[in-house]
Design an enzyme around this catalytic site. Structure first.
Site, PDB file in Angstrom:
ATOM      1  N   THR A   1       0.860  -1.198   0.000  1.00 34.35           N
ATOM      2  CA  THR A   1       0.000   0.000   0.000  1.00 34.35           C
ATOM      3  C   THR A   1       0.883   1.230   0.000  1.00 34.35           C
ATOM      4  O   THR A   1       2.030   1.185   0.451  1.00 34.35           O
ATOM      5  CB  THR A   1      -0.823   0.157   1.301  1.00 34.35           C
ATOM      6  N   ASP A   2       0.342   2.351  -0.474  1.00 33.81           N
ATOM      7  CA  ASP A   2       0.969   3.595  -0.072  1.00 33.81           C
ATOM      8  C   ASP A   2       0.685   3.722   1.427  1.00 33.81           C
ATOM      9  O   ASP A   2      -0.207   3.059   1.970  1.00 33.81           O
ATOM     10  CB  ASP A   2       0.450   4.806  -0.864  1.00 33.81           C
TER      11      ASP A   2
END
Ligand code: BGC
Length: 727
Positions: free
Chosen positions: A252-253
């Site tokens: 994920t960011d």
């Protein structure tokens, strides 16, 4: 009876055997793991680390930003810097600058050098490179990406990844996908056509995965067609993992996960930074509360999501771990070495773009390269001549070991001749503060500069944007298209005071230049990292002949940019949704097709020498599905200095059942040519280069008919065309 050595060999688990096939090792390790050990691998345990399996001797995974150097150490669980004294590194030129070199070999050297620095800092994964397409000049993060053209970005991202991963350090290509603005980045829902998705926004990612073999990819913060990009059925399960066969890890960011069920089912493998904004805000929760931590265990145990989702994630994470952290054959790495500075300087040398080079007075010589014998003094004006442009900007901020500023670079070349004055003030990079310098301060800095300009032989203004919030910086877009901090007025007044004016722009973005007609010489100098001052001085002095070409268009007015043409629903959206109304007509595709000329077009960049293009030859005039046409074009250096010319090949479809851009970049060849010599640029047209994405059949198709090859020195400076037919 067993001999001792045989007994040891028999006991060595398969997963530790580096000579065994990686898939066998993955299955072996997986079969030994408990449910909790598996889930522990799927989420962060610190800001930039995720767990291995201590019981099995599988180490943690350590990451760092990315993408222009290895970031200074951050605290274990907050955004503060750890204050180490051994984490200073080389800052390489920003990725827009790399793209402006149009040189894949330099990209490979960049990836390799940064991989070596990552190894020295004991990182397994670097969070970069970024290949989001340049859609609007207001995007605060454009400097971290590779421009507006998917072909150019794709050609340059592949060698970067290969160069880095050769060191046993994973690239993490970001931000997948459609994170093309910072405004509302955490939730804005992007709606766009299948064609825009496949023709413009995905190709560079696709090349990064399929040709570059990136071991990981970072999901973006925004939503795409109603679903968060970090757990997105279409982007991750269908396109990335199924169609492209990605066997690596989706990260994920930081704070990009939002739901356990979706994260379990829709393609996410590693959750990082949850409950923070990825920059400044902190979480009060421990990582046990992450979506892919305890809540995931609960759902798995209740049978609400299948165990196979977990095994798939862990297989990917183990594979990544074997490729990086557990790779005991990787080198040791090195940091801030002469070799790395050399790479940074070479990239800088080829990145600088000479936008304009005219004489200051009629019938005079062009102002550049500088002829020092003409001037008793050279005045440098501008905050960016001395500023540390590696500070600020968000997660790409770097702590450099050495830094040559443009002022230092020029002083070294012209000792005793250089004077400096700031000209304008720009304030410190701080989140949440738009710069607010009192007008009186700017006025007095400007008056002083104008006064000194009157007395100088040559004036070089080194300005542009910087890494402050709302400039070239993550977490916000630029608030206006013109240059900030009163620079337009400063440029006007400097020009009135002294006609010998060179303007050097250090930015990662296009800016409005209403003053462009009046200023004789303009140079786009980007953010060039540790060796910035050397590269800029090299080009201004003529030690290096400039060869950079713009990787994105500089529109005359903001409304001339396609995304802005369609009003706020197109950019920045209504805060919930956004529609990419310009569709496939991004950047030069828009300027060309709609006949709205850019001030400086995509692919533009001058040289201190001149190149003449000869008549191109083609191996055939028609081609079929299995065929190809090879085109050769002679290019002569008709000036008096050695130079490099990037010959650009664009293809246009003369008639199509669907709208197509006037032409699209399909190849380029960067030649080095001595004065008086002729070199040959080569390009092979294949059916692939003629295809468009057909939404009706969800596939790439080529329609028989007439096409045109445009051979140019930029997207508008077309030196020859060749018609051909596809049958
Ligand atoms: C950025 C990413 C970065 C991450 C970790 C986020 O705010 O969007 O590009 O890699 O933080 O610092």
């Amino acid at each position: 009876m067993l001999f001792a050595s045989q007994a040891v060999a028999a006991e060595t688990p398969l997963y530790l055997d580096e000579d065994a096939p990686i898939e066998k090792r993955v299955e072996d390790a997986l079969s030994r793991m408990t449910l909790r050990e598996k889930v522990a691998m799927c989420h962060a345990e610190g800001k930039f680390a995720s767990a291995g399996v201590p019981r099995l001797g599988i180490p943690d995974l350590w990451m760092s930003d990315g993408p222009h150097g290895v970031r200074a150490e951050i605290n274990w669980n907050d955004w503060g810097y750890a204050g180490h004294t051994n984490d200073s590194i080389t800052a390489f030129p920003a990725l827009t600058a790399l793209a402006a070199t149009w040189n894949p070999e330099l990209s490979e050297a960049y990836g390799n050098a940064i991989g070596e620095e990552a190894l020295y800092r004991e990182k397994d994964m670097m969070l970069g490179p970024g290949v989001n397409i340049y859609r609007t000049p207001l995007n605060g993060r454009n400097f971290e990406y590779m421009g507006e053209d998917p072909f150019l970005a794709g050609e340059l991202v592949v060698p970067y990844i290969k160069g880095m991963q050769r060191n046993g350090v994973s690239a993490c290509v970001k931000h997948y996908a459609l994170n093309n603005q910072e405004v509302w980045r955490g939730h804005i829902n992007v709606e766009l056509s299948d064609r825009a998705l496949h023709e413009i926004y995905l190709p560079a990612f696709k090349k990064a995965i399929i040709d570059g073999g990136s071991w990981s990819i970072m999901g973006s913060y925004n939503k795409v067609r109603g679903q968060h990009a970090c757990h997105n059925e279409l982007l991750l399960n269908k396109i990335l993992k199924n169609d492209w066969g990605f066997d690596g890890v989706v990260v994920t960011d930081w704070g990009g996960a939002h739901d356990t069920r979706e994260a379990a089912l829709y393609g996410l493998d590693l959750e990082m930074g949850s409950y923070t904004n990825g920059l400044t805000s902190e979480s009060e929760f421990t990582t046990d509360h992450y979506y892919l931590a305890n809540p995931y265990i609960e759902m798995l145990q209740k049978g609400e999501v299948p165990m196979s989702t977990l095994d798939d994630k862990v297989r990917r994470l183990l594979r990544l771990n074997f490729r990086t952290a557990m790779n005991r054959r990787k080198p040791f790495g090195s940091v801030a070495t002469p070799a790395h500075y050399d790479v940074a300087e070479k990239i800088g040398n080829e990145a600088v773009v000479l936008l304009k080079n005219a004489p200051a007075v009629p019938k005079g010589q062009p102002l550049l390269p500088i002829d020092p014998s003409k001037y008793s003094s050279i005045l440098i004006v501008g905050d960016n001549a001395t500023r540390n442009l590696m500070a600020g900007g968000g997660s790409s901020e770097l702590k450099v070991k050495d830094n040559v500023t443009p002022l230092a670079g020029l002083e070294a070349l012209y000792p005793g001749k250089i004077k400096y004055t700031q000209g304008y003030a720009a304030g410190r990079p701080m989140y949440g503060h738009a710069d607010n310098i009192p007008a009186a301060t700017q006025d007095s800095l400007r008056s002083r500069a104008v006064q000194m300009a009157r007395e100088a032989g040559l004036v070089i203004m080194i300005g542009g944007l910087n890494k402050n919030h709302y400039q070239d910086c993550e977490g916000g877009d630029r608030l206006e298209y013109p240059l900030p901090f009163g620079q337009p007025a400063l440029i006007d007044e400097l020009r009135a005071a002294n006609p010998n004016l060179v303007v050097v722009l250090l930015t990662g973005n296009a800016v409005e230049m209403p003053w462009a007609d009046k200023v004789p010489a303009i140079v786009q100098g980007w953010y060039l990292g540790s060796m910035a001052g050397k590269s800029i001085a090299n080009v201004l002095s003529g030690t290096v002949n400039p060869s950079g070409k713009l990787p994105f268009s500089f529109p005359r007015r903001l409304e001339d940019n396609a995304a802005h043409h369609f009003g706020t629903i197109s950019y920045p959206g209504d805060s919930i949704n956004q529609e990419y109304r310009e569709d496939i007509l991004v950047g030069y595709r828009w300027h060309d097709t709609k006949k709205i000329p850019a001030l400086y077009p995509f692919g533009h960049g001058l040289s201190y020498t001149t190149f003449e293009y000869g008549k191109p030859t083609a191996s055939a005039k028609t081609m079929g599905a299995d065929g190809s046409i090879t085109v050769k074009v002679p290019v002569s250096n008709t000036g008096s200095r050695e130079g490099k010319e990037t010959v650009q090949f664009y293809i246009g479809d003369e008639k199509s059942s669907l709208l197509r851009p006037l032409k699209e970049l399909k190849g380029f060849d960067k030649l080095t040519i001595k004065p008086g010599d002729t070199a040959e640029a080569t390009f092979t047209i294949t059916p692939e280069a003629l295809k468009f994405y057909d939404p009706a059949s969800s596939s790439w198709v080529v329609e028989p008919g007439k096409f045109k090859l445009y051979i140019g020195s930029s997207s508008t400076d077309i030196r020859a065309t060749l018609p051909f037919e596809y049958k």
